[in-house]
Write a protein that holds these residues in place. Structure first.
Motif, PDB file in Angstrom:
ATOM      1  N   LEU A 162       0.831  -1.202   0.000  1.00  0.00           N
ATOM      2  CA  LEU A 162       0.000   0.000   0.000  1.00  0.00           C
ATOM      3  C   LEU A 162       0.867   1.252   0.000  1.00  0.00           C
ATOM      4  O   LEU A 162       0.514   2.266  -0.591  1.00  0.00           O
ATOM      5  N   HIS A 163       1.980   1.221   0.720  1.00  0.00           N
ATOM      6  CA  HIS A 163       2.934   2.339   0.784  1.00  0.00           C
ATOM      7  C   HIS A 163       2.225   3.663   1.088  1.00  0.00           C
ATOM      8  O   HIS A 163       2.414   4.665   0.390  1.00  0.00           O
ATOM      9  N   LEU A 164       1.424   3.645   2.143  1.00  0.00           N
ATOM     10  CA  LEU A 164       0.754   4.880   2.556  1.00  0.00           C
ATOM     11  C   LEU A 164       1.799   5.955   2.862  1.00  0.00           C
ATOM     12  O   LEU A 164       2.799   5.697   3.528  1.00  0.00           O
ATOM     13  N   ASP A 165       1.559   7.150   2.358  1.00  0.00           N
ATOM     14  CA  ASP A 165       2.446   8.314   2.531  1.00  0.00           C
ATOM     15  C   ASP A 165       3.736   8.220   1.714  1.00  0.00           C
ATOM     16  O   ASP A 165       4.667   8.999   1.935  1.00  0.00           O
TER      17      ASP A 165
ATOM     18  N   SER B 271       0.111  -8.234   2.423  1.00  0.00           N
ATOM     19  CA  SER B 271       1.406  -8.920   2.354  1.00  0.00           C
ATOM     20  C   SER B 271       2.600  -7.973   2.397  1.00  0.00           C
ATOM     21  O   SER B 271       3.505  -8.037   1.568  1.00  0.00           O
ATOM     22  N   GLY B 272       2.594  -7.059   3.359  1.00  0.00           N
ATOM     23  CA  GLY B 272       3.773  -6.253   3.629  1.00  0.00           C
ATOM     24  C   GLY B 272       3.825  -4.907   2.955  1.00  0.00           C
ATOM     25  O   GLY B 272       3.115  -4.626   1.992  1.00  0.00           O
ATOM     26  N   ASP B 273       4.699  -4.029   3.504  1.00  0.00           N
ATOM     27  CA  ASP B 273       4.893  -2.661   3.026  1.00  0.00           C
ATOM     28  C   ASP B 273       3.576  -1.884   2.997  1.00  0.00           C
ATOM     29  O   ASP B 273       3.234  -1.227   2.017  1.00  0.00           O
ATOM     30  N   ILE B 274       2.866  -1.975   4.096  1.00  0.00           N
ATOM     31  CA  ILE B 274       1.637  -1.198   4.226  1.00  0.00           C
ATOM     32  C   ILE B 274       1.987   0.274   4.383  1.00  0.00           C
ATOM     33  O   ILE B 274       1.309   1.144   3.853  1.00  0.00           O
ATOM     34  N   PHE B 275       3.068   0.550   5.084  1.00  0.00           N
ATOM     35  CA  PHE B 275       3.543   1.922   5.281  1.00  0.00           C
ATOM     36  C   PHE B 275       4.875   2.121   4.559  1.00  0.00           C
ATOM     37  O   PHE B 275       5.469   1.183   4.054  1.00  0.00           O
TER      38      PHE B 275
END
Length: 394
Positions: A10-13, A56-60
């Protein structure tokens, strides 16, 4: 039967590249795009009454993580809790556990720790589900723990593996964390592997189902096309997947063929091209103009063209932003030769007079020529240039 969502990265921000030259109206949409993509997923999950979501990872994005992103996600998870939808989440290299998450998630959210562990749940239809995975502890470590994943030996229920890592045969330009091959995954006898880390949607196997969901919103020109999540449905015999798009903005590298480089005609051609795209989505485009003629566009006209095309998209809700234009000259060698000839000889008056005198001294030619005093040097040079172009096309 079971119905769940597989999403990742998702890589929020996360920051967006090349944003300094964009107008605020475009930049504001970009900065909210990752949030809007997640909201669309939550809306879909509630509307379709899925059993759970796996992330599955890298939400932020560790270096850019904000309080806003954690509060936003907590509110989204609370919406799911109200509908009895569970979330199973692992941390990846961009949001490792060691980066210090303070948020307490609602009780419907399970976060895998640094050692491989298993969660068990029951679907709405009574199907028993086993989820196996681990979170990254550090961001720069090579945390390959596939040997610690339990093997499905009793043939009961549906087994799902969550893994943030790199397929050994992947050609994507990424850091290779937790590298794996298909043999290692197959040996666990799971029904589905929910992969993260590679931002390109990709199915590695259909038996068992092994998928990268890709990321949910492109962030730059190399993350092109539709982005979203996978809806997974079925039972322990057969699972199927459907891609659901969630992106707010599509990044694309596109090519447009043209027969002219006259700025007025080229501008109108690109405008018509943009209008067709605008019907589908918001776009940020790197555009290649594919030109097959002998002309060139001047730097002044080129800059004016880009400026005008970008001005057209300011404060347009459904924008098609041309971030960059490249002109591809299919006849660039001929054009270079022609320009070299023109540069070397077009301003040489002595050479011009010598060539004219040679023509008039030939009795087979001079009978067709006007009086030597009526000769226009500019017209003769233009005729010669057209003749050269004809010869080059042969």
């Amino acid at each position: 039967m079971v119905k769940f969502i597989h999403a990742a990265d998702l890589h929020l921000d996360s920051p967006f590249k090349s944003r300094t030259k964009m107008p605020n109206s475009v930049l504001e949409v970009l900065m909210e795009s990752t949030y809007n993509s997640v909201t669309r997923m939550i809306d879909f999950a509630i509307r379709e009454s899925v059993d759970f979501i796996v992330l599955s990872g890298d939400i932020f994005d560790q270096s850019n993580r904000s309080l806003k992103s954690e509060i936003f996600l907590k509110q989204a998870f609370n919406r799911l809790r109200e509908k009895n939808i569970f979330v199973y989440m692992i941390h990846g290299n961009h949001d490792p556990i060691s980066s210090g998450f303070k948020t307490h998630w609602p009780e419907n959210v399970a976060v895998f720790k640094e050692n491989v562990e298993t969660y068990e749940m029951m679907s709405r239809q009574g199907e028993r589900i086993y989820l196996h995975g681990f979170s990254y502890l550090m961001d720069e470590s090579y945390e390959n723990k596939l040997d610690e994943y339990p093997t499905n030996t009793d043939n009961r229920g549906i087994h799902i593996g969550l893994l943030h890592g790199t397929y050994a045969k992947s050609k994507e330009s990424v850091k290779r964390y937790t590298e794996f091959n298909l043999e290692a995954l197959n040996s666990k006898l799971y029904h589905y592997w929910a992969l993260g880390h590679i931002h390109v949607r990709n199915q590695l196997s259909d038996l068992p189902q092994i998928h990268y969901a890709g990321n949910m919103q492109g962030r730059h020109k190399n993350e092109t096309g539709e982005k979203g999540f996978l809806l997974v449905q079925g039972d322990d015999v057969s699972l199927t997947t459907d891609f659901i798009a969630t992106q707010e903005v599509i990044f694309e590298n596109l090519t447009l063929q043209t027969e002219t480089l006259r700025k007025e005609s080229l501008y109108q051609h690109i405008v018509e091209f943009k209008e067709k795209l605008r019907e589908d989505s918001k776009y940020i485009i790197n555009l290649t103009i594919d030109y097959d003629g002998e002309d060139e566009i001047s730097l002044t006209d080129f800059n004016e063209l880009i400026e005008l095309l970008q001005e057209d998209e300011v404060n347009v809700k459904q924008f098609v932003w041309i971030d960059n234009i490249k002109v591809s000259y299919n006849n660039k060698e001929q054009i270079a030769l022609l320009n070299d000839i023109k540069k070397s000889y077009s301003n040489n008056d002595d050479l011009f007079r010598e060539a004219v005198n040679t023509m008039y001294m030939d009795p087979n030619i001079n009978r067709y020529l006007p009086s030597i005093g009526e000769i226009s040097q500019q017209e003769m040079l233009e005729m010669g240039e057209e003749r050269l172009k004809m010869l080059m096309r042969k």
